[in-house]
Motif scaffolding. Structure first.
Motif, PDB file in Angstrom:
ATOM      1  N   ARG A  23     -25.307 -37.210 -69.736  1.00 30.98           N
ATOM      2  CA  ARG A  23     -24.748 -36.562 -70.414  1.00 30.98           C
ATOM      3  C   ARG A  23     -25.727 -36.736 -71.939  1.00 30.98           C
ATOM      4  N   GLU A  41     -17.527 -28.970 -64.717  1.00 35.76           N
ATOM      5  CA  GLU A  41     -16.666 -27.832 -65.476  1.00 35.76           C
ATOM      6  C   GLU A  41     -17.168 -28.508 -66.731  1.00 35.76           C
ATOM      7  N   ASP A  43     -16.771 -30.364 -70.188  1.00 33.03           N
ATOM      8  CA  ASP A  43     -15.114 -31.572 -71.041  1.00 33.03           C
ATOM      9  C   ASP A  43     -15.680 -31.095 -71.868  1.00 33.03           C
ATOM     10  N   GLU A  44     -14.287 -31.785 -72.942  1.00 33.84           N
ATOM     11  CA  GLU A  44     -13.935 -31.190 -75.064  1.00 33.84           C
ATOM     12  C   GLU A  44     -14.845 -31.527 -75.318  1.00 33.84           C
ATOM     13  N   GLU A  45     -16.987 -31.738 -75.382  1.00 30.59           N
ATOM     14  CA  GLU A  45     -17.347 -32.506 -76.002  1.00 30.59           C
ATOM     15  C   GLU A  45     -18.578 -30.826 -75.228  1.00 30.59           C
ATOM     16  N   GLY A  46     -18.868 -29.715 -74.747  1.00 33.20           N
ATOM     17  CA  GLY A  46     -19.208 -29.049 -73.625  1.00 33.20           C
ATOM     18  C   GLY A  46     -19.523 -29.656 -72.812  1.00 33.20           C
ATOM     19  N   THR A  49     -19.260 -32.107 -66.469  1.00 28.74           N
ATOM     20  CA  THR A  49     -18.621 -33.107 -65.691  1.00 28.74           C
ATOM     21  C   THR A  49     -18.965 -32.352 -64.357  1.00 28.74           C
TER      22      THR A  49
END
Length: 83
Positions: A23, A41, A43-46, A49
């Motif tokens: 990450r 995919e 995640d909400e932070e772009g 994951t």
């Protein structure tokens, strides 16, 4: 500071396969999600994951292609022949 995401090893043909996304290195370009959307995919932070439930023999060729297509080499795929 972002950390390396480690997923449990998955047995494929008697080999333990571990798929990881670093990450701290991932820029969220999304190549992996286009190539292998069942496994990767954002995640909400772009940041990418791994959906470990879909790390299997059927998806392994696409996982390898996603790894090889990552511009920052944030994806690692390790196989362990030991039990």
């Amino acid at each position: 500071m972002a950390k390396k995401e480690t997923k449990k090893a998955t047995k494929i043909d008697d080999k333990k396969i571990t798929v990881e996304v670093d990450r701290g290195v991932c820029t969220g370009c999304g190549n992996c999600t286009v190539i292998c959307p069942l496994v990767f995919e954002l995640d909400e932070e772009g940041i990418a994951t791994v959906n470990e439930e879909n790390v299997n023999a059927k998806n392994l060729p696409d996982i390898i292609e996603a790894k090889n297509s990552c511009p920052t080499s944030a994806i690692s795929v390790d196989g362990d022949e030991d039990d």
